[in-house]
Write an enzyme that holds these catalytic residues in place. Structure first.
Site, PDB file in Angstrom:
ATOM      1  N   LEU A 161       0.869  -1.171   0.000  1.00 48.99           N
ATOM      2  CA  LEU A 161       0.000   0.000   0.000  1.00 48.99           C
ATOM      3  C   LEU A 161       0.909   1.225   0.000  1.00 48.99           C
ATOM      4  O   LEU A 161       1.971   1.215   0.622  1.00 48.99           O
ATOM      5  CB  LEU A 161      -0.891   0.032   1.243  1.00 48.99           C
ATOM      6  CG  LEU A 161      -1.911  -1.099   1.412  1.00 48.99           C
ATOM      7  CD1 LEU A 161      -2.686  -0.911   2.717  1.00 48.99           C
ATOM      8  CD2 LEU A 161      -2.869  -1.163   0.230  1.00 48.99           C
ATOM      9  N   ASP A 162       0.480   2.282  -0.684  1.00 52.73           N
ATOM     10  CA  ASP A 162       1.259   3.514  -0.654  1.00 52.73           C
ATOM     11  C   ASP A 162       1.401   4.016   0.778  1.00 52.73           C
ATOM     12  O   ASP A 162       0.566   3.717   1.647  1.00 52.73           O
ATOM     13  CB  ASP A 162       0.578   4.597  -1.502  1.00 52.73           C
ATOM     14  CG  ASP A 162       0.520   4.240  -2.972  1.00 52.73           C
ATOM     15  OD1 ASP A 162       1.345   3.430  -3.417  1.00 52.73           O
ATOM     16  OD2 ASP A 162      -0.374   4.775  -3.671  1.00 52.73           O
ATOM     17  N   LYS A 163       2.419   4.801   1.009  1.00 52.42           N
ATOM     18  CA  LYS A 163       2.696   5.322   2.352  1.00 52.42           C
ATOM     19  C   LYS A 163       1.457   5.929   2.990  1.00 52.42           C
ATOM     20  O   LYS A 163       1.142   5.654   4.159  1.00 52.42           O
ATOM     21  CB  LYS A 163       3.810   6.367   2.280  1.00 52.42           C
ATOM     22  CG  LYS A 163       4.087   7.085   3.602  1.00 52.42           C
ATOM     23  CD  LYS A 163       5.139   8.166   3.431  1.00 52.42           C
ATOM     24  CE  LYS A 163       5.361   8.924   4.729  1.00 52.42           C
ATOM     25  NZ  LYS A 163       6.371  10.009   4.579  1.00 52.42           N
TER      26      LYS A 163
END
Length: 326
Positions: A161-163
């Site tokens: 997942l993106d940050k």
């Protein structure tokens, strides 16, 4: 000159570093040079002697004054060495080398057994070390959480997942589970459903977006819909409409980098707070309005069906209510 020919006759180490050095401490290495090293550039010789470091990195070490010949600091990477000299270098671990260190952290674990765990990732947590984020990542936390993580590629991480995206992730804890999970994701057998808060009010209720995604040719830090990209499909369902925003359910059928963010932006509905793809920070939301809401899969070893849901964290829940219900 070959690597073997560049080897000095007698490697030496300082007495202070005779024991295994701590990973955060500098390491000193010293060699008494023989005839095979005579006349070589010091940077080229070091690259042969300390092969785990790149030549460019070692040139930086020289420029910082951490290399000596017979006790005198070497000021130029092009300096030629002589047989009989003692070459010493002081080395600090690179950021990349320190990236794969266990770092205890609180993990919001929803399910765990000997083969996998499912966790609820908070926004702001980087999943895998990369430039600018060599520590404090989920990978570091997994290495501290269970000993088997060190033996797995990427500590068992099979998707990311993106940050600034929150929500559910599955992580492998054994190699058989990791192999099976990677195959299941590639075969689109793992269900991943997201909730997204986006700008604009669409006229449609359901939308299938099939558009290839690749590196943006104009801005290399972004992805974009490009003809040469990899196939990508996102199914979108309207959950709620506000005056200027929409709450969406997005189901992934592929896992391209920034897929939901790119697909929605390309259709004129960038995520709230997603400045990289044209979204504005509104309703108090300072990161992209994206949350991994549902994760469902067959257990990679036992085969039983596992399904999990996660409610959005407070910042997204508050923005969702403000944008769609007030």
């Amino acid at each position: 000159m070959t690597h073997d020919a560049a080897q000095p006759a007698t490697p030496e180490r300082d007495d202070d570093n005779a024991a295994e050095p701590d990973a955060l401490e500098p390491e000193r290495r010293a060699w008494r040079l023989d005839a095979s090293a005579h006349g070589q550039r010091v940077d080229k010789l070091l690259a042969a002697l300390a092969g785990e470091f790149s030549r460019s990195h070692l040139q930086g070490v020289i420029a910082q004054g951490h290399v000596t010949l017979d006790g005198r600091v070497v000021s130029a990477a092009s300096r030629r060495v002589k047989a009989g000299q003692t070459l010493q270098v002081t080395l600090w671990p690179t950021a990349q080398a320190l990236a794969f260190r266990p770092e205890p952290m609180a993990l919001a674990i929803r399910h765990e057994d000997e083969h996998l765990l499912v966790l609820d990732k908070p926004a702001g947590l980087v999943v895998h070390p990369a430039a600018g984020n060599w520590s404090g990542t989920l990978l570091n936390g997994l290495l501290a959480h269970h000993a088997g993580a060190a033996a797995l590629p990427r500590a068992g991480i099979v998707h990311r997942l993106d940050k600034d995206t929150s929500g559910l992730m599955v992580v492998a804890k054994s190699l058989p589970a990791m192999t099976a999970l990677v195959r299941a994701i590639a075969a689109r057998e793992v269900q991943r459903v997201y909730h997204a808060l986006a700008h604009g009010v669409p006229t449609w209720r359901e939308l299938r977006i099939e558009a290839p995604i690749g590196r943006d040719p104009q801005v290399r830090t972004r992805m974009a819909v490009v003809a040469s990209g990899k196939p990508a499909r996102t199914d979108v369902l309207c959950l709620a409409r506000g005056r200027t925003a929409v709450g969406l359910q997005c189901t992934l059928h592929s896992g391209r980098t920034h897929q939901i963010r790119v697909h929605l932006s390309a259709r004129g509905h960038p995520l709230v707070g997603d400045s990289l793809y044209g979204g504005r920070a509104e309703w108090g939301l300072l990161r992209q309005g994206l949350h991994a809401h549902r994760l469902a899969l067959a257990h990679p070893i036992g085969g039983q069906w596992l399904a999990f849901t996660s409610e959005p964290p407070a910042d997204l829940a508050a923005a969702w209510h403000a944008a769609l219900h007030t």
